[in-house]
Each structure stands twice: as C-alpha cells, then as structure tokens.
Scaffold this active site. Structure first.
Site: not given
Ligand SMILES: [Zn+2]
Length: 683
Positions: A568, A581
């Site tokens: 990501s 995250y």
C-alpha cells in the site's frame, strides 16, 4: 448395458428439431448420438462418431442425397444438428475407386463436398460411414469391446463372443484404407449387424436410428457377458500403510514433469487428481510396472495421454525427500524412453516428424491414486478421465486373458499423424498457461479483477476468501475451472487446508497474489493495542502465512514461483489516522524483501504492488463521497488527485500483478499504481 431408448424422448427431439427446420432423420441421429455419448463405457471426450444418410436441399434448392456425420470439436453427449455437417454422398462413393488417398487429400475432399462450407471438419472416419450402405451408422470405443479385442488372441476371442453377427477387420489406422477394408468386410458378409475394428472399436448400423443403436447396445452387452463369465482379476497389493497425502505428493510429480523452455521459463502442467477403490486396487498392485505399463487401450487416447503412464514409487508419509529423488529418477527414465521411441520411429518414417514434449500426461501413484496432466485444467481432466477408463478396460482385459495393446509403431503413427502435426504451433499458448495462481481476498474487488486477468492469460486460479459466497461469485464469473476456497488467513489451520485443497485441485501453486487486507482508522497516540494487533494479523501475518504455505509447495515442485504482495502507499507514505493500516503494511514491504533475499536461489521471486485510491471494499463509494466532501472537492477530483489526473482502478492493479508474474528476472521490486504521487514515490 442399459438400452436408454425412450419413444417419448425421441418424439420430443423430433418435435424441437422440426421447429428449427431440421428433418426427422437428423433429429433421430441427434437423439441416439446423445444416448451413446452419455455412456462413458461407450465413448468419452469427443470419441466415437455417428452418421445418417438423408435428403437435403443444396444452395440452389435442389434436393440432394447427403450424409450427415459428426463434425470435429463436437461431443456425442451434447451434439446438436450443426454438429452433424452434411456432405454430398455421390462424390464420396465415387472416390472409393481410387487406389490411395492421402489423409490431407481426404480432408480436403471431404470439405469440398460439404453442403455448407462453414461447417466444422467432418470426422476422419466419414468415408467409412459413407461406404457402408446403411442409413444409420454408429461407432464407439466401448470398454467391453476393447477388453476382448486388446488380447494376443483377440480376434479369436471376439469371434467366439459375437459369432456370425459381427465381421472383424484387423488393425489399420483410421483413414481411406480402413474405410475401404471395412466396406469390403461388410460386402463379403452382408448379414452382419456390426463390424469390429481390432484394438480400436465397434461399428453398428441399421435402417433406423433405433435399430443401429439397439445393435450397439446388444453387441456391447454380449461382450460384457463374456467378461462377466471370466473369473475376477485382482492384483496382489503391496503394503500401502502410512501413505503421504495427495497434497504433499502431487506437487512433487507435477514439478518434476515441468520442462525447461528455451527462454528459461518452465513449461508446467496442471494436474487433476483421482482416487477410488478401483484406482487404488490397480495402482497398488505388486506387478503394476507390468500391466500398468503396456500402453493405451485404443489409439484414440494417445494424443491426450501418450502411450505410457508414469509409474512412481510408493510415497511414505514423512519421507517426501526420498520420494522426490525417486520421482526425478522415474521422470528421467520416462523422458529417455520417450526420446528413444521418437527417434526410432521417426527414423522409420524418414525423419519428417516434429517432436512433441517428453513429459507424461498420466501418473500412477501407489497408495494415493492417479493424476492426469495437461496445459490446462480441462486437458488434465480429460487425461484423468481417459486414465480411469483405461484402468477399467485393463482390469476387464486381464479377467479375460492378458491385456495386449497395439505395438508402439502403430501408436506412433497415430500420435505423429500428419493431420495432428499440422496443428502444431498454430495456437500460441497464453503467457500463464500451465500455471496455478492463488489469490487471497479473491472475492474482493482487486482480488477478483486480478484472478480474472490471470485466468484470461491462461492461469488456473484459486480464489481464497473468508467470505465463501463472495469467492464463489467471483469464481463463477471467471469460468468453469476457477476454484473458490473458503479461507480465514488469520488461522493457520485454515490456510494449510486451503493450500492443500489447491494442490489437490490443480497439482500445486506457482503464483501467490497475497492481496487480502483490511483497514481501521485511529490516531496512533490513543490506539488500542488490540486494534493494532488485529490489523497486524490480517495486514502482516496473513501475508506471511500465505507466503509460507506457497513457498512450501513451490520448493516441493522445484520450478520457482512468484510471490506477489498487495502492499500500500501507506507502507512508505503514512496518512493521518492510518497508523493501524500503515504499520503492518510497512512490515509486509520488508517481508517482500526478506522473501526475495532468501528464496532467490530457489527461483522464487517476491515483488510488491503499492496501490492507492482504488474503489474497493477498503475504499467504498460512500467513503469516497465522505472524504471528498471533507476536503471540499468533487468525487471525481478526489479520485483523480494524482499527477496523471486519472482514476486508478482494480484492473490497473491487476495489470501490475500480471507484469510481476511474467517478469522472470525481477525480484524485490515495488511497483506503484497510484496515478503518480511524489510523496509515495519509492526512494
Ligand atoms: Zn474410432
């Protein structure tokens, strides 16, 4: 054998064909062809063929005598009227006067006489059907017939079983000469109701569809009765206690069967695993190396299964390393034998043939079962089906006497038939053909898009998802062989059983797309430990568990592989509130590099894709609406706030994964798919 004829069904097909403008003769031909096609003990996978002689109008509206015969690419079980192309009958009769007709000329001549030039190629046994005078002709490769015929004294055994009802033609390969010989055999003995082709199959014929079909069932039943009268045959078994599991064994064989291509990539095969009481009884026999190694039961099988199956040693649990070594030796011998078979027979034919690969298509594994192999799951399934039928036939043949198939030279002529050779190199294989890709989070937007793209590029795909319905839906959209597996990536047992299921289904794993993830929002300073741990479970440990399971299989295969991780932008460019995250994703980025470092020597590559702002389960339409509003920009502006000012989609991410699946000399790399964002650029 059960006679499946039912007047009511026949009438229904006649009626539906009439509505479609198809005459009654062809309708009944469709009907009994299907009755034959659904019986695997008669034909399977496009084997066998049928015909009917009737009247049809040609292009100019002139009524012509034609023969409608099974076209290539059609299966009797599902045939429809267009699968029975019509040919003018008189020119086919006229060609019988010729002394010789090459296979190529025969195919051209048949096409020349098609009523509709856009029809599929009529069967290579068309002339045989045409030369027989009967209105309906049926042809099968029935198991019971082959069991009687595949014997040293097969002709004698068949004569005894069928008496004067059947004429017998000694083996000749399909084509013009066989057609002439078969017609001559009938004319010499016009009272027969069928003609048996030695070590090949059976023809029956009649004035009506029912008569020809009835005779097929009657003669096959006679053969079955002869087999039933013989004592049962059960080979003496070896000890098979503590066999290794199929999931441990199959990747070893599949890996050893892969061939190295000129470009340095492996040409892998997909495997289809089968086991049953009958299969185990066969493969566990002490003398399997004898009866299991004699060859195919009918020449029709050779293109799919090769003449010989690979026979492995018994794989004991906990001794996979030894098994791996013994399989390597067995494959080396197999290849050497195949290469010699090619060399000898090619020399006999003047060195004109192009060699096929030397890899087996069926492996018999004592204590475990069998696998069929092919470049796709479908091809592997066909090879496995044919192997099952072969086992059934050999068992019956051993009851009657001793299974004795055609000699290798005859089978070589079939395997290297000029019509088959002409097809070589015509279809370029897809880039991922023969490879198995596992996609985690396969039911989600990016996972489903990636699985679909990989499947479109020839891979067999397994979609793992915690949500079984989502995985099944995505798999159903991709197609028949896409495999949905329920899997909780935070549970070690669930991950192990999912990868075992994939190894059983396709034979192993070559590509892992470790994609599943989930995001929670919280300021890092106030974050609850439990939340952070939960995020680490799915955004880091799930990747590690999946990679471990994939690498274990890849090492057993010994043909390298690709680990692809959905990381990501957060891994390198933290966002406010996204610590839960970003932290595990940053760790996963490190994980990619660790795998690249430690697995490079095994040919296993590890690469990552950093994506951002993809509409998906993690960034829903509602979230986009909320965030764009909070920033005071339109939704379009929000999704396009990148250097290229274009929205990035799940398909774009899938393309990046595909690139890495194919980039054979790249490992430890990160590809950014975000439309351009200076802050997230790798440095
Ligand atoms: Zn045939």
């Amino acid at each position: 054998m059960k006679n499946r004829w039912a007047d009511k069904d026949a009438a229904a097909i006649i009626e539906s064909c009439r509505k479609a403008g198809v005459n009654e003769d062809v309708a009944l031909r469709v009907y009994t062809s299907r009755l034959i096609g659904v019986e695997p003990e008669l034909v399977i996978h496009g084997g066998g063929n049928t015909s009917v002689k009737t009247q049809m109008k040609d292009f100019l509206g002139v009524e012509q005598s034609v023969i409608c015969v099974k076209g290539s690419g059609w299966d009797l079980a599902t045939i429809e009227a267009p699968g029975l192309p019509a040919l003018l009958l008189h020119p086919l009769h006229a060609v019988r006067q010729r002394e010789t007709l090459s296979d190529e000329d025969m195919v051209r001549f048949q096409r020349l006489n098609l009523l509709d030039p856009s029809s599929p190629n009529p069967s290579v046994e068309t002339l045989l059907h045409a030369f027989l005078p009967h209105k309906f002709v049926d042809h099968t490769h029935a198991t019971a017939i082959l069991a009687l015929s595949d014997q040293k004294n097969g002709l004698e055994i068949c004569r005894k079983a069928f008496g004067a009802r059947v004429a017998i033609v000694p083996y000749v390969m399909a084509g013009f000469q066989l057609a002439k010989k078969t017609a001559a055999a009938f004319e010499a003995d016009p009272d027969v109701v069928g003609i048996l082709l030695e070590k090949h199959g059976l023809f029956t014929f009649g004035d009506t569809a029912k008569q020809s079909y009835d005779r097929m069932i009657e003669l096959v039943t006679l053969a079955e009765t002869a087999i039933e009268a013989a004592p049962k045959w059960t080979p003496k078994p070896i000890a098979t206690k503590n066999a290794a599991t199929p999931a441990d064994v199959i990747p070893v064989i599949r890996g050893a069967c892969a061939e190295m291509r000129e470009d340095g990539a492996h040409q892998r095969l997909i495997a289809d695993f089968r086991t049953s009481e009958q299969i185990l009884g066969f493969v566990n026999g002490e003398t399997l190396g004898d009866y299991g190694a004699r060859g195919v039961v009918t020449p029709d099988h050779i293109i799919r299964t090769k003449n010989h199956y690979l026979i492995t040693d018994f794989p004991a649990a906990g001794a996979i390393d030894e098994f791996q070594k013994s399989v390597k030796r067995a494959i080396d011998t197999y290849r050497a034998d195949y290469d010699r078979y090619f060399k000898d027979n090619n020399a006999r034919l003047g060195g004109t043939k192009t060699k096929l690969d030397s890899a087996p298509r069926v492996a018999l594994i004592p204590g475990v079962g069998l696998i069929g192999m092919g470049v796709s799951a479908k091809e592997a399934m066909i090879a496995a089906d044919l192997a099952e039928i072969t086992i059934d036939t050999v068992i019956k043949a051993e009851r009657v006497g001793a299974f004795d198939p055609l000699p290798p030279a005859d089978l070589f002529d079939m395997e290297y038939w000029s019509l088959e050779q002409a097809k070589l190199g015509q279809a370029k294989p897809k880039p991922l053909a023969g490879q198995v890709a596992v996609v985690t989070g396969g039911g989600g937007t990016i996972g489903a898009a990636t699985a679909a793209l990989f499947a479109a590029n020839g891979a067999e795909v397994a979609l793992l998802d915690r949500d079984a319905d989502a995985a099944s839906r995505a798999a159903a959209e991709i197609g028949k062989t896409a495999f949905a597996v329920q899997c909780d990536l935070t549970d070690e047992v669930s991950v192990k059983s999912a990868f075992d299921a994939v190894a059983r289904r396709f034979g192993g794993v070559d590509i892992l797309v470790s994609n599943a993830g989930a995001a929670w929002e919280s300021m890092i300073a106030d974050m609850d430990d439990a939340l952070l741990r939960k995020s680490f479970e799915i955004n880091f440990f799930a990747h590690q568990r999946a990679a471990q399971a994939a690498v274990a299989i890849m090492k057993r295969q010994g043909t390298g592989g690709a680990l692809l991780f959905n990381v990501s932008k957060q891994a390198v460019n933290p966002g406010e509130n996204f610590g839960a995250y970003g932290l595990p994703k940053a760790t996963t980025l490190f994980l990619v590099r660790q795998y690249a470092l430690e697995c490079g020597k095994d040919g296993i590559r590890a690469n990552a894709v950093n994506a951002d702002r993809i509409r998906s389960g993690l960034l829903t339409d509602e979230m986009i609406a909320k965030r764009s509003k909070a920033r005071g920009v339109s939704e379009t502006a929000y999704t396009r706030s990148n250097l290229l000012q274009r929205e990035v989609t799940a398909e774009d991410v899938a393309q990046a994964f595909l690139h890495h699946a194919l980039a054979l000399k790249t490992t430890g790399d990160v590809t950014t798919v975000d439309g351009g964002n200076v802050a997230a650029m790798m440095r």
